[in-house]
Design an enzyme around this catalytic site. Structure first.
Site, PDB file in Angstrom:
ATOM      1  N   ASP A 173      15.501  27.331  67.353  1.00  0.00           N
ATOM      2  CA  ASP A 173      16.630  27.889  68.102  1.00  0.00           C
ATOM      3  C   ASP A 173      16.142  28.528  69.402  1.00  0.00           C
ATOM      4  OD1 ASP A 173      19.295  28.624  68.560  1.00  0.00           O
ATOM      5  OD2 ASP A 173      19.219  30.352  67.214  1.00  0.00           O
ATOM      6  N   SER A 194      16.259  24.784  58.063  1.00  0.00           N
ATOM      7  CA  SER A 194      16.108  25.867  57.076  1.00  0.00           C
ATOM      8  C   SER A 194      14.693  26.044  56.542  1.00  0.00           C
ATOM      9  CB  SER A 194      17.074  25.702  55.889  1.00  0.00           C
ATOM     10  OG  SER A 194      18.367  26.098  56.259  1.00  0.00           O
ATOM     11  N   THR A 195      13.728  25.254  56.995  1.00  0.00           N
ATOM     12  CA  THR A 195      12.387  25.347  56.406  1.00  0.00           C
ATOM     13  C   THR A 195      11.476  26.341  57.120  1.00  0.00           C
ATOM     14  OG1 THR A 195      11.597  23.428  57.666  1.00  0.00           O
ATOM     15  CG2 THR A 195      12.488  23.017  55.462  1.00  0.00           C
ATOM     16  N   TYR A 217      14.240  30.556  57.314  1.00  0.00           N
ATOM     17  CA  TYR A 217      15.171  30.568  56.182  1.00  0.00           C
ATOM     18  C   TYR A 217      14.502  30.178  54.865  1.00  0.00           C
ATOM     19  CZ  TYR A 217      19.150  31.359  59.316  1.00  0.00           C
ATOM     20  OH  TYR A 217      20.039  31.892  60.220  1.00  0.00           O
TER      21      TYR A 217
END
Length: 183
Positions: free
Chosen positions: A40, A126-127, A130
């Site tokens: 991000d 997500s790894t 998260y």
């Protein structure tokens, strides 16, 4: 690793998603759509403030974005014309985690197809922060993408992995996928 599924080239590669010359890239966003670290942060840093301005409009209209859902903006200064921002689940070992993770990929492909994109690059959602284990997330990601290609076909899907270990896992899984024909 390159393979074909139906008429879509599916590729795993080691690299930087922010420099991919594709129609769209997928951002592993947070639910506030407010920028952050990891993928991000890199996308916002390279893409510039135009992306955040568009996200400001989306947030004003709908608030944030729940896990499994996705929104789309322009690509700002990126080579990609669009960024699809999807929110992965924070891993907790819950039965809903794989379903939410799969929805990230499916909803991203739906948005890409709806905008007429032909090429799309995904990170491993997500790894990172998260904490979704890559060994559990990669099979969900690949299965979700392959299943979504029937209703949402694209010419090329890239899984752009940041580490050699992640690349190895995705490559091995793509090679083992019986429906894929190696190129």
């Amino acid at each position: 690793m390159k393979a074909k599924f139906r008429d879509t080239l599916v590729t795993a590669l080691l690299g930087d998603i922010t420099v991919q010359d594709v129609d769209g890239i997928v951002n592993a966003a947070n639910s506030r759509l407010a920028g952050g670290g990891g993928v991000d942060g890199a996308i916002h840093a390279r893409g510039g403030p135009a992306i955040m301005r568009e996200l400001d409009v989306i947030r004003a209209r709908q608030g944030g974005c729940p896990a499994g859902q996705a929104v789309i903006t322009g690509g700002g200064n990126l080579a990609a014309r669009y960024v699809i921002h999807t929110v992965g689940p924070v891993y907790g070992g819950r039965p809903s985690d794989p379903e939410l993770l799969a929805a990230c990929y499916t909803n991203s492909l739906r948005l890409a197809h709806g905008r007429g994109l032909r090429t799309l690059a995904f990170p491993s959602i997500s790894t990172g922060a998260y904490r979704y284990p890559i060994e559990a997330a990669a099979p969900v990601a690949i299965a979700a993408v392959l299943a979504a290609l029937a209703p949402y076909p694209l010419a090329e899907i890239r899984f752009v992995l940041h580490s050699a270990g992640d690349y190895g896992i995705y490559s091995r899984l793509l090679a083992a996928e019986g429906r894929l024909q190696p190129q």
